[in-house]
Write a protein that holds these residues in place. Structure first.
Motif, PDB file in Angstrom:
ATOM      1  N   THR A 134      26.040 -13.621 -67.266  1.00  0.00           N
ATOM      2  CA  THR A 134      26.326 -15.474 -67.360  1.00  0.00           C
ATOM      3  C   THR A 134      25.603 -15.172 -68.347  1.00  0.00           C
ATOM      4  O   THR A 134      25.625 -16.116 -69.697  1.00  0.00           O
ATOM      5  CB  THR A 134      24.760 -15.708 -66.442  1.00  0.00           C
ATOM      6  N   LEU A 135      24.561 -13.652 -69.074  1.00  0.00           N
ATOM      7  CA  LEU A 135      24.532 -13.509 -70.758  1.00  0.00           C
ATOM      8  C   LEU A 135      26.230 -13.438 -70.949  1.00  0.00           C
ATOM      9  O   LEU A 135      25.577 -13.591 -72.730  1.00  0.00           O
ATOM     10  CB  LEU A 135      23.567 -12.365 -70.638  1.00  0.00           C
ATOM     11  N   ARG A 136      26.920 -12.712 -71.113  1.00  0.00           N
ATOM     12  CA  ARG A 136      27.517 -12.401 -71.926  1.00  0.00           C
ATOM     13  C   ARG A 136      28.907 -13.756 -71.676  1.00  0.00           C
ATOM     14  O   ARG A 136      28.907 -14.307 -72.682  1.00  0.00           O
ATOM     15  CB  ARG A 136      28.438 -11.238 -70.810  1.00  0.00           C
ATOM     16  N   ARG A 137      28.491 -14.267 -71.132  1.00  0.00           N
ATOM     17  CA  ARG A 137      29.588 -15.738 -71.397  1.00  0.00           C
ATOM     18  C   ARG A 137      28.794 -16.761 -72.272  1.00  0.00           C
ATOM     19  O   ARG A 137      29.355 -17.008 -73.211  1.00  0.00           O
ATOM     20  CB  ARG A 137      29.887 -16.211 -70.107  1.00  0.00           C
ATOM     21  N   ASN A 138      27.308 -16.524 -72.319  1.00  0.00           N
ATOM     22  CA  ASN A 138      26.619 -17.683 -73.009  1.00  0.00           C
ATOM     23  C   ASN A 138      26.793 -16.535 -74.682  1.00  0.00           C
ATOM     24  O   ASN A 138      26.611 -17.313 -75.775  1.00  0.00           O
ATOM     25  CB  ASN A 138      25.249 -16.717 -73.101  1.00  0.00           C
ATOM     26  N   HIS A 141      19.234 -21.200 -79.259  1.00  0.00           N
ATOM     27  CA  HIS A 141      17.932 -21.301 -79.394  1.00  0.00           C
ATOM     28  C   HIS A 141      16.476 -20.620 -78.590  1.00  0.00           C
ATOM     29  O   HIS A 141      16.475 -19.921 -78.176  1.00  0.00           O
ATOM     30  CB  HIS A 141      17.953 -22.474 -79.317  1.00  0.00           C
ATOM     31  N   LYS A 142      17.729 -20.231 -76.813  1.00  0.00           N
ATOM     32  CA  LYS A 142      16.631 -20.256 -76.062  1.00  0.00           C
ATOM     33  C   LYS A 142      16.887 -18.512 -75.998  1.00  0.00           C
ATOM     34  O   LYS A 142      15.936 -17.439 -75.607  1.00  0.00           O
ATOM     35  CB  LYS A 142      16.832 -20.663 -74.190  1.00  0.00           C
ATOM     36  N   GLN A 143      18.083 -18.091 -76.339  1.00  0.00           N
ATOM     37  CA  GLN A 143      18.564 -16.283 -76.728  1.00  0.00           C
ATOM     38  C   GLN A 143      17.829 -15.815 -77.342  1.00  0.00           C
ATOM     39  O   GLN A 143      16.651 -15.296 -77.775  1.00  0.00           O
ATOM     40  CB  GLN A 143      19.967 -16.134 -76.720  1.00  0.00           C
ATOM     41  N   MET A 159      15.834 -13.162 -69.180  1.00  0.00           N
ATOM     42  CA  MET A 159      16.350 -14.779 -69.370  1.00  0.00           C
ATOM     43  C   MET A 159      16.365 -15.590 -67.916  1.00  0.00           C
ATOM     44  O   MET A 159      16.337 -16.724 -67.273  1.00  0.00           O
ATOM     45  CB  MET A 159      17.248 -15.263 -69.943  1.00  0.00           C
ATOM     46  N   GLY A 160      16.819 -14.474 -67.027  1.00  0.00           N
ATOM     47  CA  GLY A 160      16.699 -15.040 -65.584  1.00  0.00           C
ATOM     48  C   GLY A 160      18.000 -15.239 -65.295  1.00  0.00           C
ATOM     49  O   GLY A 160      17.942 -16.216 -64.144  1.00  0.00           O
TER      50      GLY A 160
END
Length: 381
Positions: A256-260, A224-226, A250-251
């Motif tokens: 972290t972005l890749r993991r998410n 949802h956040k992405q 997204m700060g």
């Protein structure tokens, strides 16, 4: 839907509520007086007074083996009630204020005596709720007839998300009426907010909860956040962001972005598993001739066969009702087996990512194991 809830199949989508008066033609809209809605011959505001919202203590829990509900109800202390959500397998026990701790201990002991153990038991104090059945029957029926279609119209903006979880229009209609009844139970008329406004604000939250319930709170919230960040970036720059741009927006760090993003990709993969939605046994798995194929190919074929058996073991039981747990895809069981077997994760790590307990994961994984043993035995034969 709780077993005490009103059946939405009896609710036609036609409203018997009295229409609003717009006043004479040509009247200044600022001076128009909105007439109150009337349900079952009772003005809406007066209907809520007939069954005011009241405080109580509540204990939520699940069990590893379904409880005999009639016996459980008969042995509850005086003044204590229980509802059971078959779809989520969730029990809710309500008692007087100040009784939460005592009820929690009593429930654990009762379940243990009957060969079950509680999962995720949580006690809440001062929960304000009303039972929809306490409202006059005609009032409640007319209210649902009115707010059901209103809710469907309000949900048009969320329809792409809803269709991921409720592709059947009949299921969507059922869910909307469940949400109306849920709003009836939670609506506090003393706060001065109209019921229609309260319902509208809750609907978006409950749509988001569809993903949380199906795939885990962490994965659904991450997705949802992405998606919100991507949509905001596109609105601002008229193009999709690069990986670095999205991470900065997204700060987060790129790592972290890749993991998410991997979590979101896993979530989407679970949604798109055809054998969870269709007939897994109708899918033919072709194996090469072991006398002519090299060992590497045979190893891949065996993994494919095992993966197919795992996915088929997580499919809904065709003999179970759709509102029962067995009648729904066992997504948590699939994720537990797949990610701990091939994904290199421990149950503790997976528990933290999915925001659920290891015990809850084991309950769903045990269901997979039982079905897997049967399917693998058939394949060996």
């Amino acid at each position: 839907m709780t077993d005490n809830a009103l059946s939405p199949t009896s609710l036609a989508p036609t409203s018997t509520a009295m229409p609003m008066s717009a006043g004479p033609a040509g009247t200044d809209p600022r001076h128009r007086i909105r007439q109150p809605l009337v349900f079952g011959g009772i003005p809406e505001a007066e209907g809520w007074v007939l069954a005011p919202i009241t405080p109580r203590d509540r204990v939520h829990f699940r069990v590893d083996h379904e409880l005999p509900l009639a016996e459980f109800r008969s042995e509850l202390p005086d003044g204590v009630t229980v509802t059971y959500d078959q779809g989520d397998g969730l029990y809710r026990v309500d008692g007087a204020c100040g009784s939460a701790a005592v009820l929690a201990d009593w429930i654990r002991a009762w379940a243990a005596r009957h060969g079950s153990s509680t999962i995720g038991l949580r006690a809440e104090t001062d929960v304000r709720r009303r039972a929809p059945r306490d409202l006059p029957a005609d009032f409640l029926t007319d209210l649902c007839r009115h707010y059901g279609p209103v809710s469907l119209k309000r949900l048009q903006r969320n329809m792409s998300t809803i269709r991921l979880h409720l592709p059947d229009p009949d299921d969507l209609g059922q869910q909307v009426y469940e949400w109306v009844l849920k709003a009836v139970a939670q609506y506090d008329e003393t706060k001065g907010v109209p019921f229609g406004a309260f319902l509208a604000t809750q609907l978006s939250k409950w749509v988001h909860d569809l993903g949380r319930n199906a795939h885990g709170r962490t994965a659904a919230d991450t997705e949802h956040k992405q998606q919100k960040a991507i949509a905001a970036f596109i609105t601002e720059h008229q193009r999709r962001p690069s990986e670095k741009e999205l991470a900065a927006y997204m700060g987060q760090s790129v790592a972290t972005l890749r993991r998410n993003s991997q979590t979101v990709a896993t979530l989407n993969g679970l949604r798109n598993l055809q054998s969870l939605d269709g007939g897994p046994d109708a899918t033919e798995v072709l194996l090469p001739d072991s006398s002519e194929a090299p060992d590497e190919i045979m190893g891949e074929a065996e993994q494919t066969l095992l993966s197919h058996a795992l996915t088929a073991a997580c499919a809904p039981d065709p003999e179970a009702r759709r509102d029962q747990r067995a009648g729904q895809p066992n997504v948590l069981g699939w994720a537990t087996w797949y990610l701990t077997t091939w994904g290199g994760q421990t149950k503790t790590q997976l528990s933290q990512e999915l925001n659920t307990s290891v015990r809850n994961m084991n309950v769903y994984a045990d269901r997979v194991e039982q079905a897997m043993k049967k399917r693998l035995a058939e394949l060996v034969d």
